[in-house]
Design an enzyme around this catalytic site. Structure first.
Site, PDB file in Angstrom:
ATOM      1  N   HIS A 120      72.867 -11.852 130.798  1.00  0.00           N
ATOM      2  CA  HIS A 120      73.285 -12.106 129.415  1.00  0.00           C
ATOM      3  C   HIS A 120      74.355 -11.112 128.989  1.00  0.00           C
ATOM      4  O   HIS A 120      74.549 -10.076 129.611  1.00  0.00           O
ATOM      5  CB  HIS A 120      72.086 -12.006 128.459  1.00  0.00           C
ATOM      6  CG  HIS A 120      71.512 -10.619 128.385  1.00  0.00           C
ATOM      7  ND1 HIS A 120      70.773 -10.062 129.405  1.00  0.00           N
ATOM      8  CD2 HIS A 120      71.580  -9.670 127.420  1.00  0.00           C
ATOM      9  CE1 HIS A 120      70.410  -8.840 129.074  1.00  0.00           C
ATOM     10  NE2 HIS A 120      70.895  -8.567 127.863  1.00  0.00           N
ATOM     11  N   ASP A 122      74.934  -9.053 125.421  1.00  0.00           N
ATOM     12  CA  ASP A 122      74.018  -8.752 124.323  1.00  0.00           C
ATOM     13  C   ASP A 122      74.308  -9.556 123.052  1.00  0.00           C
ATOM     14  O   ASP A 122      75.447  -9.581 122.567  1.00  0.00           O
ATOM     15  CB  ASP A 122      74.049  -7.249 123.995  1.00  0.00           C
ATOM     16  CG  ASP A 122      73.375  -6.434 125.085  1.00  0.00           C
ATOM     17  OD1 ASP A 122      72.423  -6.939 125.716  1.00  0.00           O
ATOM     18  OD2 ASP A 122      73.818  -5.290 125.331  1.00  0.00           O
ATOM     19  N   HIS A 269      74.973  -8.484 132.033  1.00  0.00           N
ATOM     20  CA  HIS A 269      74.081  -7.597 132.768  1.00  0.00           C
ATOM     21  C   HIS A 269      72.704  -8.209 132.890  1.00  0.00           C
ATOM     22  O   HIS A 269      72.355  -9.162 132.176  1.00  0.00           O
ATOM     23  CB  HIS A 269      74.010  -6.213 132.106  1.00  0.00           C
ATOM     24  CG  HIS A 269      73.558  -6.232 130.689  1.00  0.00           C
ATOM     25  ND1 HIS A 269      74.370  -6.631 129.645  1.00  0.00           N
ATOM     26  CD2 HIS A 269      72.371  -5.929 130.123  1.00  0.00           C
ATOM     27  CE1 HIS A 269      73.709  -6.554 128.508  1.00  0.00           C
ATOM     28  NE2 HIS A 269      72.478  -6.136 128.772  1.00  0.00           N
ATOM     29  N   ARG A 284      68.528   1.999 123.112  1.00  0.00           N
ATOM     30  CA  ARG A 284      69.879   1.431 123.175  1.00  0.00           C
ATOM     31  C   ARG A 284      70.524   1.500 121.808  1.00  0.00           C
ATOM     32  O   ARG A 284      69.887   1.157 120.804  1.00  0.00           O
ATOM     33  CB  ARG A 284      69.815  -0.024 123.633  1.00  0.00           C
ATOM     34  CG  ARG A 284      71.175  -0.581 124.010  1.00  0.00           C
ATOM     35  CD  ARG A 284      71.065  -2.029 124.461  1.00  0.00           C
ATOM     36  NE  ARG A 284      71.251  -2.933 123.346  1.00  0.00           N
ATOM     37  CZ  ARG A 284      71.010  -4.246 123.388  1.00  0.00           C
ATOM     38  NH1 ARG A 284      70.547  -4.803 124.482  1.00  0.00           N
ATOM     39  NH2 ARG A 284      71.243  -4.996 122.338  1.00  0.00           N
TER      40      ARG A 284
HETATM   41  C1  SIN Z   1      69.364  -4.660 127.959  1.00  0.00           C
HETATM   42  O1  SIN Z   1      69.606  -5.830 128.176  1.00  0.00           O
HETATM   43  O2  SIN Z   1      69.900  -4.027 127.058  1.00  0.00           O
HETATM   44  C2  SIN Z   1      68.364  -3.916 128.843  1.00  0.00           C
HETATM   45  C3  SIN Z   1      69.041  -3.317 130.014  1.00  0.00           C
HETATM   46  C4  SIN Z   1      68.116  -2.448 130.813  1.00  0.00           C
HETATM   47  O3  SIN Z   1      66.987  -2.194 130.381  1.00  0.00           O
HETATM   48  O4  SIN Z   1      68.525  -1.994 131.876  1.00  0.00           O
END
Ligand code: SIN
Length: 293
Positions: A120, A122, A269, A284
């Protein structure tokens, strides 16, 4: 036996080398296609203009950048994010107490799921999706819990000219409903009456680099507009498979106090949840972007 050069799969063009040396930071590429580790920065300190400019350039050139051994506080994490723009508040995910811009990333033996397990970009369901995300991992398993990142310029450039022409000017629906409803119940987060839904161009132009990137993802994109449903399903399934080709990817191995800073406008990612029952934990900070064009 045929060599790689004889395959009929997608091709990647090498990224142009940096035009200028960095004066303050050291930049080590993870792969020729995406990702670089940055050394020479202490993120507990406020970035001066030159440092800020070099980190911004490294992000534009490598799409996702990594920092090691950054024992930062939540306030320093937020301040680093704010240096790049106003912060985004997640429409569904849990956050640190009293700090809605500090999203919790956590999985342990009792978790029914981990954040970001599918490919995805974000919160692409927002009308103004995030420019970038900065993830600080404090606790990570001995092995596993890597994050994969993929270069969406390379995915776009590897499409045939016919497919590029087909997608030109097309829009797609990005919907947060399936991604978010019920997802955070284990954190005690109640569902909202509705979740964001937006229409974005399938190919977007990056406001800093001017390059085109593929902007549909498995996590949020539900429908191509202007074509029949079955055609939309078929083309999206093919695009998702195409952009997930390992040719476009790097894979980051976390250590305690590592940071990843990725540009959501030209990457996707995926977090690997291969470490159950071990815990993995961090925060985050997400930076607001602009409506994709
Ligand atoms: C996310 O999608 O922000 C999570 C990424 C992660 O936990 O490595």
């Amino acid at each position: 036996m045929s060599g790689l050069g004889n395959t009929e799969g997608p091709r990647i063009r090498q990224q142009a080398a940096s035009v200028a040396e960095y004066r303050r930071i050291r930049v080590t590429k993870l792969t020729p296609v995406i990702g670089a580790e940055i050394a020479g920065v202490d993120l507990r300190e406020t970035l001066d203009e030159e440092m800020f400019a070099e980190i911004s350039r490294a992000l534009a050139e490598h799409l996702v950048i990594f920092f090691r051994d950054q024992d930062i506080t939540p306030a320093q994490h937020l301040a680093f994010g704010r240096r790049f723009g106003a912060l985004h508040i997640h429409p569904a995910a849990p956050h640190a107490e009293g700090e809605p811009a500090l999203m919790r990333i956590h999985a342990d033996a009792n978790s029914p799921r981990a954040n970001g397990e599918g490919w995805h970009s974000d919160v692409s369901c927002d009308a103004v999706p995030p420019m970038g995300s900065i993830l600080h991992i404090r606790l990570c398993p001995e092995t596993g819990g890597d994050t994969l990142f993929a270069n969406m310029y390379a995915a776009y450039e590897a499409l045939s000219p016919r497919m590029q022409a087909y997608l030109a000017g097309m829009k797609a629906v990005h919907d947060g409903e399936d991604a978010y409803r019920g997802t955070y119940a284990n954190y005690g987060v109640a569902d909202r009456p509705s979740y964001p839904r937006a229409e974005h161009p399938v190919v977007r132009t990056h406001p800093v680099t001017g390059k085109r990137a593929l902007y549909v993802n498995r996590g949020f994109t539900t429908r191509l507009l202007g074509v029949p449903r079955d055609e939309s399903d078929g083309i999206l399934a093919w695009l998702f498979a195409h952009m997930e080709n390992p040719l476009f990817q790097c894979r980051f191995r976390w250590r305690e106090n590592s940071i990843a800073f990725w540009d959501n406008r030209c990457t996707q990612h995926r977090a690997m949840w291969d470490y159950w029952p071990a815990p993995r934990s961090g925060h985050r900070v997400t930076i607001l972007g602009e409506a994709p064009v």
